[in-house]
Design a protein around this motif. Sequence first.
Motif, PDB file in Angstrom:
ATOM      1  N   LEU A  44       0.906  -1.440   0.015  1.00  0.00           N
ATOM      2  CA  LEU A  44      -0.011  -0.098   0.101  1.00  0.00           C
ATOM      3  C   LEU A  44       0.901   1.153   0.026  1.00  0.00           C
ATOM      4  N   TRP A  45       2.098   1.359   0.763  1.00  0.00           N
ATOM      5  CA  TRP A  45       2.809   2.344   0.910  1.00  0.00           C
ATOM      6  C   TRP A  45       3.316   2.785  -0.716  1.00  0.00           C
ATOM      7  N   GLU A  46       3.946   1.421  -1.150  1.00  0.00           N
ATOM      8  CA  GLU A  46       4.481   1.496  -2.377  1.00  0.00           C
ATOM      9  C   GLU A  46       3.521   2.144  -3.641  1.00  0.00           C
ATOM     10  N   MET A  47       2.185   1.786  -3.335  1.00  0.00           N
ATOM     11  CA  MET A  47       1.295   2.003  -4.352  1.00  0.00           C
ATOM     12  C   MET A  47       0.958   3.700  -4.174  1.00  0.00           C
ATOM     13  N   PHE A  48       1.102   4.110  -3.116  1.00  0.00           N
ATOM     14  CA  PHE A  48       0.731   5.462  -2.826  1.00  0.00           C
ATOM     15  C   PHE A  48       1.830   6.433  -3.213  1.00  0.00           C
ATOM     16  N   GLN A  49       3.082   5.880  -3.387  1.00  0.00           N
ATOM     17  CA  GLN A  49       4.241   6.378  -3.818  1.00  0.00           C
ATOM     18  C   GLN A  49       4.165   6.844  -5.308  1.00  0.00           C
ATOM     19  N   GLN A  50       3.350   6.117  -6.056  1.00  0.00           N
ATOM     20  CA  GLN A  50       3.271   6.412  -7.271  1.00  0.00           C
ATOM     21  C   GLN A  50       3.234   7.735  -7.949  1.00  0.00           C
ATOM     22  N   THR A  51       3.479   8.382  -9.113  1.00  0.00           N
ATOM     23  CA  THR A  51       3.318   9.560  -9.406  1.00  0.00           C
ATOM     24  C   THR A  51       2.099   9.772 -10.292  1.00  0.00           C
ATOM     25  N   TYR A  52       1.277   8.524 -10.607  1.00  0.00           N
ATOM     26  CA  TYR A  52       0.346   8.595 -11.397  1.00  0.00           C
ATOM     27  C   TYR A  52      -1.006   7.918 -10.966  1.00  0.00           C
ATOM     28  N   SER A  53      -2.122   8.353 -11.298  1.00  0.00           N
ATOM     29  CA  SER A  53      -3.158   7.770 -10.404  1.00  0.00           C
ATOM     30  C   SER A  53      -3.803   6.420 -10.934  1.00  0.00           C
TER      31      SER A  53
END
Length: 223
Positions: free
Chosen positions: A139-148
């Motif tokens: 989840l942390w890794e996913m929320f670090q993405q620069t795109y939605s």
Amino acid sequence: MRYLHSHLYFISPLFAGIAFLAGLTIFRAKRSPTYLKVFSIWLGVNLVTEIISNYQSSHRINNVIFVDLITVFDFAFYLYLVREIIRSRRVRMILLFCVIIYPAIFVVNILLIQGSVVFHSMTYALGCLLLICSCVFYLWEMFQQTYSVNLARQPEFWICCGLLFYETCTFPFYGTTNLVRALPMVILRNLLLIFELLNILLYLSFTIAFLCRPRNRKSMSSY
């Protein structure tokens, strides 16, 4: 994952079967991730073990050893599954190590520490912690993405959230199950009903993961 059961023995196998049938649809989808195909096969195996363990419970057959072995394989597989979802190379290496070493720790536990006549609460608690940390990292890794991304269409999101919720809720009880089994029967029955509900929610999250059609995601660089 199962250990104690209520009198509703058919509920968990029913929803496990629904998740398995949903998993079969992934083979008809184009460019389906390999981990989802492996997961669908695993759910078929899981359905069989659910039926066996519920049969044993309904006939009051001592199934501690059987359940111990199944839960160990459950944790090892789910750690592998989350590893396939996570993109960080370092974390993937750590999880691969955990997949290999966790069964060995279980063997040491039942041979030298807790024995084979009681539920392996110590290694179960360890498995919970490893899986919870893995899902939180995803989840942390996913929320670090620069795109939605549309989370409702991400199978890995449903899988990790289902596992995270289930393990977080069951950890306090199963991790201390050899101590709390002395509780009054009325309390245990209520707890078991809650765990049946958690099982249902877990299998429903898996079902949604297979039925939601993922869109192609941009590649994400590893750490």
